[in-house]
Design a protein around this motif. Structure first.
Motif, PDB file in Angstrom:
ATOM      1  N   ILE A   1      13.720   0.464   2.163  1.00  0.00           N
ATOM      2  CA  ILE A   1      13.134  -0.446   3.155  1.00  0.00           C
ATOM      3  C   ILE A   1      12.260   0.371   4.092  1.00  0.00           C
ATOM      4  O   ILE A   1      12.713   1.357   4.689  1.00  0.00           O
ATOM      5  CB  ILE A   1      14.232  -1.183   3.960  1.00  0.00           C
ATOM      6  CG1 ILE A   1      14.989  -2.135   3.019  1.00  0.00           C
ATOM      7  CG2 ILE A   1      13.615  -1.946   5.131  1.00  0.00           C
ATOM      8  CD1 ILE A   1      16.109  -2.901   3.691  1.00  0.00           C
ATOM      9  N   HIS A   2      10.988  -0.020   4.185  1.00  0.00           N
ATOM     10  CA  HIS A   2      10.035   0.661   5.065  1.00  0.00           C
ATOM     11  C   HIS A   2       9.603  -0.321   6.150  1.00  0.00           C
ATOM     12  O   HIS A   2       9.187  -1.433   5.837  1.00  0.00           O
ATOM     13  CB  HIS A   2       8.832   1.126   4.247  1.00  0.00           C
ATOM     14  CG  HIS A   2       7.671   1.550   5.080  1.00  0.00           C
ATOM     15  ND1 HIS A   2       7.784   2.437   6.118  1.00  0.00           N
ATOM     16  CD2 HIS A   2       6.362   1.205   5.040  1.00  0.00           C
ATOM     17  CE1 HIS A   2       6.602   2.616   6.671  1.00  0.00           C
ATOM     18  NE2 HIS A   2       5.722   1.877   6.040  1.00  0.00           N
ATOM     19  N   THR A   3       9.755   0.076   7.427  1.00  0.00           N
ATOM     20  CA  THR A   3       9.381  -0.805   8.533  1.00  0.00           C
ATOM     21  C   THR A   3       8.554  -0.050   9.571  1.00  0.00           C
ATOM     22  O   THR A   3       8.513   1.188   9.559  1.00  0.00           O
ATOM     23  CB  THR A   3      10.620  -1.392   9.258  1.00  0.00           C
ATOM     24  OG1 THR A   3      11.152  -0.401  10.132  1.00  0.00           O
ATOM     25  CG2 THR A   3      11.681  -1.861   8.272  1.00  0.00           C
ATOM     26  N   HIS A   4       7.950  -0.821  10.449  1.00  0.00           N
ATOM     27  CA  HIS A   4       7.245  -0.265  11.608  1.00  0.00           C
ATOM     28  C   HIS A   4       7.990  -0.691  12.865  1.00  0.00           C
ATOM     29  O   HIS A   4       7.387  -1.119  13.844  1.00  0.00           O
ATOM     30  CB  HIS A   4       5.801  -0.754  11.645  1.00  0.00           C
ATOM     31  CG  HIS A   4       5.005  -0.387  10.431  1.00  0.00           C
ATOM     32  ND1 HIS A   4       3.888  -1.063  10.038  1.00  0.00           N
ATOM     33  CD2 HIS A   4       5.182   0.601   9.513  1.00  0.00           C
ATOM     34  CE1 HIS A   4       3.394  -0.507   8.939  1.00  0.00           C
ATOM     35  NE2 HIS A   4       4.168   0.508   8.592  1.00  0.00           N
ATOM     36  N   SER A   5       9.317  -0.610  12.837  1.00  0.00           N
ATOM     37  CA  SER A   5      10.137  -1.069  13.961  1.00  0.00           C
ATOM     38  C   SER A   5       9.775  -0.292  15.234  1.00  0.00           C
ATOM     39  O   SER A   5       9.390   0.876  15.176  1.00  0.00           O
ATOM     40  CB  SER A   5      11.623  -0.935  13.625  1.00  0.00           C
ATOM     41  OG  SER A   5      11.947   0.401  13.331  1.00  0.00           O
TER      42      SER A   5
ATOM     43  N   ASN B   1       3.931   9.048  13.473  1.00  0.00           N
ATOM     44  CA  ASN B   1       2.856   8.137  13.873  1.00  0.00           C
ATOM     45  C   ASN B   1       2.734   6.927  12.947  1.00  0.00           C
ATOM     46  O   ASN B   1       1.628   6.465  12.657  1.00  0.00           O
ATOM     47  CB  ASN B   1       1.511   8.893  13.943  1.00  0.00           C
ATOM     48  CG  ASN B   1       1.584  10.060  14.890  1.00  0.00           C
ATOM     49  OD1 ASN B   1       1.861  11.179  14.466  1.00  0.00           O
ATOM     50  ND2 ASN B   1       1.388   9.816  16.157  1.00  0.00           N
ATOM     51  N   HIS B   2       3.875   6.424  12.485  1.00  0.00           N
ATOM     52  CA  HIS B   2       3.804   5.355  11.491  1.00  0.00           C
ATOM     53  C   HIS B   2       5.002   4.393  11.582  1.00  0.00           C
ATOM     54  O   HIS B   2       4.829   3.240  11.930  1.00  0.00           O
ATOM     55  CB  HIS B   2       3.720   6.015  10.107  1.00  0.00           C
ATOM     56  CG  HIS B   2       3.493   5.063   8.983  1.00  0.00           C
ATOM     57  ND1 HIS B   2       2.814   5.412   7.840  1.00  0.00           N
ATOM     58  CD2 HIS B   2       3.878   3.780   8.793  1.00  0.00           C
ATOM     59  CE1 HIS B   2       2.761   4.390   7.027  1.00  0.00           C
ATOM     60  NE2 HIS B   2       3.403   3.378   7.572  1.00  0.00           N
ATOM     61  N   GLY B   3       6.216   4.853  11.307  1.00  0.00           N
ATOM     62  CA  GLY B   3       7.365   3.944  11.258  1.00  0.00           C
ATOM     63  C   GLY B   3       8.589   4.646  10.729  1.00  0.00           C
ATOM     64  O   GLY B   3       8.854   5.785  11.094  1.00  0.00           O
TER      65      GLY B   3
ATOM     66  N   SER C   1       0.824  -1.217   0.000  1.00  0.00           N
ATOM     67  CA  SER C   1       0.000   0.000   0.000  1.00  0.00           C
ATOM     68  C   SER C   1       0.856   1.265   0.000  1.00  0.00           C
ATOM     69  O   SER C   1       0.351   2.351  -0.239  1.00  0.00           O
ATOM     70  CB  SER C   1      -0.944  -0.003   1.199  1.00  0.00           C
ATOM     71  OG  SER C   1      -0.192  -0.066   2.392  1.00  0.00           O
ATOM     72  N   GLU C   2       2.160   1.122   0.256  1.00  0.00           N
ATOM     73  CA  GLU C   2       3.072   2.280   0.218  1.00  0.00           C
ATOM     74  C   GLU C   2       3.856   2.338  -1.095  1.00  0.00           C
ATOM     75  O   GLU C   2       4.948   2.915  -1.153  1.00  0.00           O
ATOM     76  CB  GLU C   2       4.013   2.272   1.415  1.00  0.00           C
ATOM     77  CG  GLU C   2       3.318   2.486   2.759  1.00  0.00           C
ATOM     78  CD  GLU C   2       2.575   3.811   2.902  1.00  0.00           C
ATOM     79  OE1 GLU C   2       2.704   4.687   2.017  1.00  0.00           O
ATOM     80  OE2 GLU C   2       1.852   3.958   3.902  1.00  0.00           O
ATOM     81  N   LEU C   3       3.304   1.775  -2.154  1.00  0.00           N
ATOM     82  CA  LEU C   3       3.978   1.803  -3.466  1.00  0.00           C
ATOM     83  C   LEU C   3       4.296   3.237  -3.898  1.00  0.00           C
ATOM     84  O   LEU C   3       5.383   3.513  -4.401  1.00  0.00           O
ATOM     85  CB  LEU C   3       3.095   1.110  -4.513  1.00  0.00           C
ATOM     86  CG  LEU C   3       3.608   1.116  -5.953  1.00  0.00           C
ATOM     87  CD1 LEU C   3       4.942   0.388  -6.068  1.00  0.00           C
ATOM     88  CD2 LEU C   3       2.572   0.478  -6.892  1.00  0.00           C
TER      89      LEU C   3
HETATM   90 ZN   LIG Z   1       3.850   1.492   6.861  1.00  0.00          ZN
END
Ligand SMILES: [Zn+2]
Length: 157
Positions: free
Chosen positions: A62-66, A125-127, A43-45
């Motif tokens: 690289i996208h994470t919610h660490s 508020n996301h990652g 969804s973050e394309l």
């Molecule tokens: Zn995300």
């Protein structure tokens, strides 16, 4: 990951990483159209595409919610760099973006703005996002973002 022909390999939406298989990866063009793959792209394309369009020197995102970057994302405006290893890839601070809704072009533009002169940013508020010339470099930037957030937060206790 950005391919030499300009297409992008991206993880699919809705499949947990621990059950992800190579055939689940999706290839898209830079307009977001699926070129190959059976799954729906992340969804973050839009965010990935916009970063590649604005940072011609990188080929991996690289996208994470660490956890600690997510904690920082909810309370801080920026995180100062504390350790030498993080300074080598991230400069003197990690910016936290202004809040934008997930999956939107507004978020893509905001993240891209914060990545203009560094290789990681925290998304409000996301990652977080780490970038680099290779997947290994992007992973290292993400790890340094998480480590810096963790040290900074633990130092406040
Ligand atoms: Zn995300």
């Amino acid at each position: 990951m950005l391919l030499k022909n300009g297409n992008i390999i991206i993880t699919p939406s809705g499949i947990p990483y621990d059950s992800l298989k190579e055939e689940d990866l999706v290839i898209c063009d830079q307009n977001g159209n699926v070129v190959s793959g059976k799954q729906k792209p992340s969804s973050e394309l839009k965010m990935h595409i916009t970063i590649y369009k604005n940072r011609h020197d990188i080929r991996a995102v690289i996208h994470t919610h660490s956890l600690y970057a997510s904690v920082a994302s909810s309370t801080l405006k920026e995180v100062p760099i504390i350790t030498e290893d993080a300074a080598m890839v991230l400069g003197n601070k990690i910016k936290v973006t202004n809040y934008k809704s997930p999956g939107t072009q507004d978020l893509a533009n905001e993240v891209s703005r914060c990545l203009k002169d560094t290789n990681a940013t925290i998304i409000a508020n996301h990652g977080q996002v780490g970038i680099g010339q290779t997947m290994e470099e992007a992973l290292f930037a993400s790890i340094m973002c998480e480590k810096t957030s963790k040290i900074y937060i633990l130092n406040q206790i």
